[in-house]
Design an enzyme around this catalytic site. Structure first.
Site, PDB file in Angstrom:
ATOM      1  N   HIS A  18       0.833  -1.206   0.000  1.00  0.00           N
ATOM      2  CA  HIS A  18       0.000   0.000   0.000  1.00  0.00           C
ATOM      3  C   HIS A  18       0.868   1.257   0.000  1.00  0.00           C
ATOM      4  O   HIS A  18       0.612   2.210  -0.742  1.00  0.00           O
ATOM      5  CB  HIS A  18      -0.893   0.050   1.250  1.00  0.00           C
ATOM      6  N   LYS A  42     -16.011  -7.818   3.932  1.00  0.00           N
ATOM      7  CA  LYS A  42     -14.904  -8.377   4.707  1.00  0.00           C
ATOM      8  C   LYS A  42     -15.129  -8.166   6.199  1.00  0.00           C
ATOM      9  O   LYS A  42     -15.588  -7.108   6.617  1.00  0.00           O
ATOM     10  CB  LYS A  42     -13.590  -7.671   4.328  1.00  0.00           C
ATOM     11  N   ARG A  95      -1.644  -6.125  -8.248  1.00  0.00           N
ATOM     12  CA  ARG A  95      -0.543  -7.080  -8.074  1.00  0.00           C
ATOM     13  C   ARG A  95      -0.577  -8.192  -9.107  1.00  0.00           C
ATOM     14  O   ARG A  95       0.439  -8.793  -9.424  1.00  0.00           O
ATOM     15  CB  ARG A  95      -0.624  -7.729  -6.687  1.00  0.00           C
ATOM     16  N   SER A 132      -3.232  -7.623   2.934  1.00  0.00           N
ATOM     17  CA  SER A 132      -3.638  -7.439   4.336  1.00  0.00           C
ATOM     18  C   SER A 132      -4.165  -8.742   4.916  1.00  0.00           C
ATOM     19  O   SER A 132      -3.916  -9.061   6.084  1.00  0.00           O
ATOM     20  CB  SER A 132      -4.720  -6.362   4.436  1.00  0.00           C
TER      21      SER A 132
HETATM   22  O1  PNS Z   1      -8.833  -2.917   0.360  1.00  0.00           O
HETATM   23  P1  PNS Z   1     -10.124  -3.440  -0.219  1.00  0.00           P
HETATM   24  O2  PNS Z   1     -10.937  -4.166   0.816  1.00  0.00           O
HETATM   25  O3  PNS Z   1      -9.892  -4.277  -1.439  1.00  0.00           O
HETATM   26  O4  PNS Z   1     -10.949  -2.139  -0.666  1.00  0.00           O
HETATM   27  C1  PNS Z   1     -12.188  -2.289  -1.287  1.00  0.00           C
HETATM   28  C2  PNS Z   1     -12.949  -0.965  -1.288  1.00  0.00           C
HETATM   29  C3  PNS Z   1     -13.133  -0.468   0.140  1.00  0.00           C
HETATM   30  C4  PNS Z   1     -12.180   0.052  -2.067  1.00  0.00           C
HETATM   31  C5  PNS Z   1     -14.320  -1.290  -1.920  1.00  0.00           C
HETATM   32  O5  PNS Z   1     -14.996  -2.159  -1.076  1.00  0.00           O
HETATM   33  C6  PNS Z   1     -15.139  -0.045  -2.178  1.00  0.00           C
HETATM   34  O6  PNS Z   1     -14.927   0.644  -3.145  1.00  0.00           O
HETATM   35  N1  PNS Z   1     -16.117   0.263  -1.292  1.00  0.00           N
HETATM   36  C7  PNS Z   1     -16.971   1.406  -1.457  1.00  0.00           C
HETATM   37  C8  PNS Z   1     -18.419   1.006  -1.678  1.00  0.00           C
HETATM   38  C9  PNS Z   1     -18.988   1.589  -2.959  1.00  0.00           C
HETATM   39  O7  PNS Z   1     -18.944   2.776  -3.204  1.00  0.00           O
HETATM   40  N2  PNS Z   1     -19.551   0.682  -3.813  1.00  0.00           N
HETATM   41  C10 PNS Z   1     -20.199   1.013  -5.054  1.00  0.00           C
HETATM   42  C11 PNS Z   1     -19.298   1.192  -6.260  1.00  0.00           C
HETATM   43  S1  PNS Z   1     -18.179  -0.087  -6.645  1.00  0.00           S
END
Ligand code: PNS
Length: 160
Positions: A18, A42, A95, A132
């Site tokens: 990150h 999650k 990745r 993570s």
């Molecule tokens: O580190 P992660 O868990 O892969 O991050 C995922 C994250 C938090 C970026 C993803 O879950 C997210 O974009 N959440 C926001 C919810 C949202 O706006 N959803 C609608 C459009 S995709």
């Protein structure tokens, strides 16, 4: 016009992968918001406040540029935060092809919802195996997470 990007994620906890992506984003954009977002898919290990404070101390220790701010977002769409702060770009680290497959529908959805584009950055391959979730697993089973996370995170995980 100043280009503002948001680097969203669960950051549960922040890893060296990150940090690598955040640093690259800060070199490309005028301002970078590192945004801790609640991921409903999650089960979290750390509370959001701990994730934010570990990000802040990790970035201080890594001497990351001053154009980075850390924030959190727990209610509403990610693109609502982008609109609030005037960000037109999301940055995600990729990745592998697995990440591309996971990120592509979200990138298209975010563009469709609010015209927010997603830029994919490639981290140093040295971090390609670091996630993570694996860090949480190694820590839970008593392994040394030092090589994969900032010192502040390693100290925190080893002492909790
Ligand atoms: O580190 P992660 O868990 O892969 O991050 C995922 C994250 C938090 C970026 C993803 O879950 C997210 O974009 N959440 C926001 C919810 C949202 O706006 N959803 C609608 C459009 S995709």
């Amino acid at each position: 016009m100043s280009r503002i990007a948001v680097v969203p994620g669960s950051f549960d906890p922040v890893t060296l992968g990150h940090i690598d992506v955040i640093e690259r984003a800060a070199r490309i954009f005028d301002q970078v918001h590192v945004l801790v977002v609640h991921n409903p898919d999650k089960e979290a290990l750390l509370p959001i406040t701990a994730r934010v404070s570990l990000l802040e101390s990790s970035m201080r220790d890594a001497h990351l540029p001053a154009n980075i701010v850390v924030a959190s977002w727990t209610v509403g769409l990610l693109v609502d935060y982008c609109t609030d702060v005037g960000a037109s770009v999301l940055v995600k680290g990729i990745r592998s092809q697995v990440d591309v497959a996971y990120e592509t529908p979200m990138a298209i959805m975010n563009r469709s919802l609010a015209g927010v584009e997603t830029v994919f950055l490639l981290p140093d391959p040295a971090h390609a195996h670091v996630s993570s979730s694996l860090v949480r697993q190694v820590a839970a089973l008593g392994g040394d997470v030092g090589p994969y996370v900032p010192d502040a995170v390693a100290r925190f995980l080893h002492s909790n």
